[in-house]
Design a protein around this motif. Structure first.
Motif, short mmCIF file in Angstrom:
data_model
loop_
_atom_site.label_atom_id
_atom_site.label_comp_id
_atom_site.label_asym_id
_atom_site.label_seq_id
_atom_site.Cartn_x
_atom_site.Cartn_y
_atom_site.Cartn_z
N THR A 31 0.83 -1.21 0.00
CA THR A 31 0.00 0.00 0.00
C THR A 31 0.86 1.26 0.00
O THR A 31 0.42 2.31 -0.44
CB THR A 31 -0.95 0.03 1.22
N ARG A 32 2.09 1.16 0.52
CA ARG A 32 3.03 2.30 0.49
C ARG A 32 3.99 2.08 -0.68
O ARG A 32 5.07 1.51 -0.52
CB ARG A 32 3.76 2.43 1.82
N THR A 53 -0.46 5.19 -11.96
CA THR A 53 -1.32 5.95 -11.06
C THR A 53 -2.79 5.55 -11.23
O THR A 53 -3.49 5.31 -10.23
CB THR A 53 -1.17 7.46 -11.33
N THR A 62 -3.44 5.01 -3.63
CA THR A 62 -3.01 6.31 -4.11
C THR A 62 -1.51 6.35 -4.21
O THR A 62 -0.80 5.88 -3.31
CB THR A 62 -3.48 7.41 -3.13
N LEU A 63 -1.01 6.91 -5.30
CA LEU A 63 0.41 7.17 -5.43
C LEU A 63 0.63 8.60 -4.93
O LEU A 63 0.39 9.57 -5.66
CB LEU A 63 0.87 7.01 -6.88
N SER A 64 1.04 8.72 -3.69
CA SER A 64 1.24 10.03 -3.07
C SER A 64 2.36 10.79 -3.78
O SER A 64 3.37 10.20 -4.17
CB SER A 64 1.60 9.84 -1.59
N ALA A 65 2.19 12.09 -3.91
CA ALA A 65 3.22 12.93 -4.52
C ALA A 65 4.55 12.81 -3.78
O ALA A 65 5.62 12.93 -4.38
CB ALA A 65 2.76 14.39 -4.56
N ASP A 66 4.50 12.54 -2.46
CA ASP A 66 5.73 12.35 -1.68
C ASP A 66 6.47 11.08 -2.05
O ASP A 66 7.63 10.92 -1.70
CB ASP A 66 5.40 12.29 -0.18
N TYR A 67 5.78 10.17 -2.71
CA TYR A 67 6.37 8.88 -3.10
C TYR A 67 6.69 8.81 -4.59
O TYR A 67 6.86 7.72 -5.14
CB TYR A 67 5.45 7.74 -2.71
N ARG A 88 11.58 8.93 3.55
CA ARG A 88 10.21 9.28 3.93
C ARG A 88 9.76 8.46 5.13
O ARG A 88 10.18 7.33 5.33
CB ARG A 88 9.24 9.03 2.76
#
Length: 189
Positions: A31-32, A53, A62-67, A88
């Protein structure tokens, strides 16, 4: 870059290929998930990010912008982007690299951080270059049919030069597929 006329193009289906990677990671329970994209000006990168995405979203992820990090399809950029992503909190359990060279850079950073592949980090590349099966553990990757792509491009060029009928656009599409090797596994609970 603008695309050429359809009769001059060999399509590699990057969007669908990246979707296959997201499906694999979701089935494993990740999930991460992080992604190291290629340069933003490359069509391959644009297609892979969109496909990855969208397919994650279809699975409720969700593909987080931080990832997401932008690499350069190089070993060095893979190592640098992995350093950023693995800093992160919480750190990703999986990284999809834009190509195998980038994935090799991720391996180096993971090794230097004491992370074990795939127990601590799943890594997936793209291309299935000879490097993929030589890494330890061997790299899960999307196999690009490079030889077929080159053959199709040469056939199109020869036909155009000789003023012969060219292959129809649908006959010029190649379909990469996922080669699952040792670098992908379930995340630790």
């Amino acid at each position: 870059a603008p695309l050429d006329e359809p009769q001059n193009v060999v399509l590699s289906m990057d969007r669908q290929s990246a979707a296959e990677v997201s499906e694999h990671l979701a089935k494993l329970g990740h999930t991460r998930i992080a992604m190291i994209a290629g340069p933003a000006t490359y069509r391959s990168s644009i297609e892979r990010v969109a496909g990855f995405t969208n397919a994650l979203a279809d699975r409720g992820l969700t593909l987080s912008a931080d990832y997401v990090a932008e690499g350069a399809y190089t070993f060095e950029s893979g190592a640098a982007c992995a350093e950023l992503l693995l800093s992160r909190t919480p750190r990703p359990t999986a990284i999809f690299a834009g190509n195998d060279e980038t994935a090799a850079g991720v391996y180096r950073t993971a090794y230097l951080r004491g992370l074990k592949i795939p127990d601590d980090l799943t890594i997936i590349g793209f291309d299935d270059s000879p490097l993929a099966s030589r890494l330890c553990p061997s790299l899960t990757t999307m196999r690009q049919p490079i030889r077929d792509m080159g053959r199709l491009a040469a056939e199109k060029l020869v036909a155009k030069i000789a003023n012969l009928a060219v292959l129809p656009p649908d006959a010029s599409t190649v379909f990469p597929h996922l080669v699952v090797r040792e670098s992908s596994g379930r995340p630790r609970s």
